[in-house]
Design an enzyme around this catalytic site. Structure first.
Site, short mmCIF file in Angstrom:
data_model
loop_
_atom_site.label_atom_id
_atom_site.label_comp_id
_atom_site.label_asym_id
_atom_site.label_seq_id
_atom_site.Cartn_x
_atom_site.Cartn_y
_atom_site.Cartn_z
N HIS A 5 5.72 -10.60 12.18
CA HIS A 5 5.54 -9.71 13.33
C HIS A 5 4.79 -10.44 14.44
O HIS A 5 4.25 -11.52 14.23
CB HIS A 5 4.73 -8.47 12.92
N ASP B 119 1.61 -9.56 17.34
CA ASP B 119 0.57 -8.56 17.56
C ASP B 119 0.79 -7.90 18.91
O ASP B 119 1.08 -8.59 19.89
CB ASP B 119 -0.82 -9.22 17.50
N HIS C 233 4.13 -14.24 13.37
CA HIS C 233 3.38 -14.82 12.25
C HIS C 233 3.50 -13.91 11.04
O HIS C 233 3.98 -12.78 11.14
CB HIS C 233 1.91 -15.04 12.66
N ARG D 299 -7.19 -14.10 -0.87
CA ARG D 299 -7.43 -14.50 0.53
C ARG D 299 -8.00 -13.31 1.27
O ARG D 299 -7.60 -12.17 1.02
CB ARG D 299 -6.10 -14.94 1.15
C1 GA4 Z 1 0.58 -5.24 13.80
C2 GA4 Z 1 -0.75 -5.83 14.30
C3 GA4 Z 1 -1.98 -5.05 13.79
O1 GA4 Z 1 -2.22 -5.37 12.42
C4 GA4 Z 1 -1.78 -3.52 13.93
C5 GA4 Z 1 -0.57 -3.14 13.08
C6 GA4 Z 1 -0.22 -1.66 13.00
C7 GA4 Z 1 -0.86 -0.97 11.80
O2 GA4 Z 1 -1.02 -1.60 10.76
O3 GA4 Z 1 -1.14 0.23 11.92
C8 GA4 Z 1 1.33 -1.60 12.99
C9 GA4 Z 1 1.79 -3.01 13.48
C10 GA4 Z 1 0.54 -3.70 13.94
C11 GA4 Z 1 2.86 -2.90 14.59
C12 GA4 Z 1 3.96 -1.83 14.32
C13 GA4 Z 1 3.39 -0.60 13.58
C14 GA4 Z 1 1.89 -0.51 13.86
C15 GA4 Z 1 2.00 -1.29 11.68
C16 GA4 Z 1 3.37 -0.90 12.12
C17 GA4 Z 1 4.41 -0.94 11.34
C18 GA4 Z 1 -3.07 -2.79 13.59
C19 GA4 Z 1 -1.24 -3.19 15.27
O4 GA4 Z 1 -1.88 -2.89 16.27
O5 GA4 Z 1 0.13 -3.28 15.28
#
Ligand code: GA4
Length: 331
Positions: free
Chosen positions: A206, A208, A263, A273
């Site tokens: 994904h 960020d 990443h 980890r």
């Molecule tokens: C990916 C990056 C961060 O970890 C996060 C994730 C979020 C979550 O875990 O609630 C999301 C993911 C992230 C993007 C798409 C959605 C929301 C899980 C998911 C499937 C905290 C964020 O901001 O976006």
């Protein structure tokens, strides 16, 4: 080390050893801002050394989190299940994504930290102060990096990015991921949740969504980044440094000159980890649109303006690996 991608089209390409850029923040002299901006443009990812975050601040929060993850499941669940904030185990986000990890996802502000601390620790004040000190230090680091980026990109308003993160209403998050060690499965079992025999996915591919991410892990490998040419690179762990990742919002503001880096994290088969990830995000009502300096007749705007709140709504309706910025593209 370069790791073959699970995508067959990318896999068939020749792999080559690639260095990951490293920026020494203690370097005083001309060229630092340009070097940092180039790392963001070419890789969307770099390592920061001599970052000024005190070692004790990092080890204190790391100790608190180790203690938290070693508690029995029912105690960890007292924090509340991550919808989206709280304790999560294997489930990521609301749309069916999973991974080989457990995590704590918090808003990076003192009142949220204090709410959580009351349920997770026998010493809530110690827990809160450890987490808040860490958040203050990494926020400062993110702002320093963003100011250098503004300078390196020669923006008229060099603080345009850092102001969004230092705003009292910022929507930044802290995520602590714990990847318990995952023994390698025996070869006759099916390849569930794995990338063609290369190990199990701890946290899937994904980008960020935020402006900038700062990540620190213990000395266990697992993080991999996808470079612009599609090669997946294993990032050597370095507990004394931070890794910086460009997020989607920064890609939109720079009109695609910087690109968010894809990443993922693989579950290690030998050691657990732990990573601590700060996501620097603007206030919900901030407008995210290409900066005037990034737009010209040759480079027309790629994205229509949106608020950070709009973007969050979109991302929670999508899967982890989706390219959510595409929803905001001008066709
Ligand atoms: C990916 C990056 C961060 O970890 C996060 C994730 C979020 C979550 O875990 O609630 C999301 C993911 C992230 C993007 C798409 C959605 C929301 C899980 C998911 C499937 C905290 C964020 O901001 O976006």
């Amino acid at each position: 080390m370069v790791v073959p991608s699970p995508n067959p089209a990318i896999r068939s390409r020749k792999t080559q050893a690639v260095g990951i850029p490293s920026v020494d923040l203690s370097f005083v002299g001309p060229g630092l801002a340009e070097q940092l901006a180039r790392a963001c443009e070419d890789y969307g990812f770099f390592k920061v050394t001599n970052h000024g975050v005190p070692r004790e601040v990092v080890s204190r929060v790391e100790g608190e989190m180790k203690a938290f993850f070693s508690r029995p499941a029912f105690e960890k669940q007292r924090v509340g299940l991550a919808f989206p904030f709280g304790y999560g185990c294997k489930n990521i986000g609301p749309n069916g994504d999973t991974g080989e990890l457990e995590y704590l996802l918090l808003r990076a502000d003192p009142s949220s930290v204090s709410d959580v601390s009351r349920t997770v620790s026998d010493d809530p004040d110690g827990f809160s102060s450890a987490v808040n000190n860490y958040i203050d230090e990494v926020r400062e680091l993110v702002c320093e990096i963003l100011d250098l980026l503004g300078e390196g990109l020669r923006l008229l308003d060099e603080s345009v990015f850092s102001r969004l993160i230092s705003d009292v209403q910022n929507d930044s998050l802290l995520r602590i991921n714990h990847y318990p060690f995952a023994p390698k499965p025996s070869s006759h079992r099916p390849d569930h949740g794995r990338t063609r025999g290369e190990g199990r996915v701890g946290f899937g591919e994904h980008s960020d969504p935020q402006i900038l991410t700062v990540l620190r892990s213990n000395d266990v490998e697992g993080l991999q980044v996808c470079l612009r040419d599609g090669l997946w690179v294993a990032v050597p762990p370095d507990p004394n440094s931070f890794y910086v990742l460009v997020g989607d919002a920064l890609q939109a503001m720079t009109n695609g000159r910087l690109r968010s880096v894809r990443h993922r994290a693989m579950a290690n088969s030998h050691k657990p980890r732990m990573s601590m990830v700060y996501f620097g995000a603007p206030p919900l009502n901030s407008s995210i649109s290409p900066l005037p300096e990034m737009v010209s007749p040759q480079n027309p705007p790629i994205y229509r303006p949106f608020t950070w709140g709009d973007f969050k709504k979109a991302l929670y309706s999508l899967r982890l690996g989706d390219c959510r910025l595409d929803l905001f593209k001008i066709l």
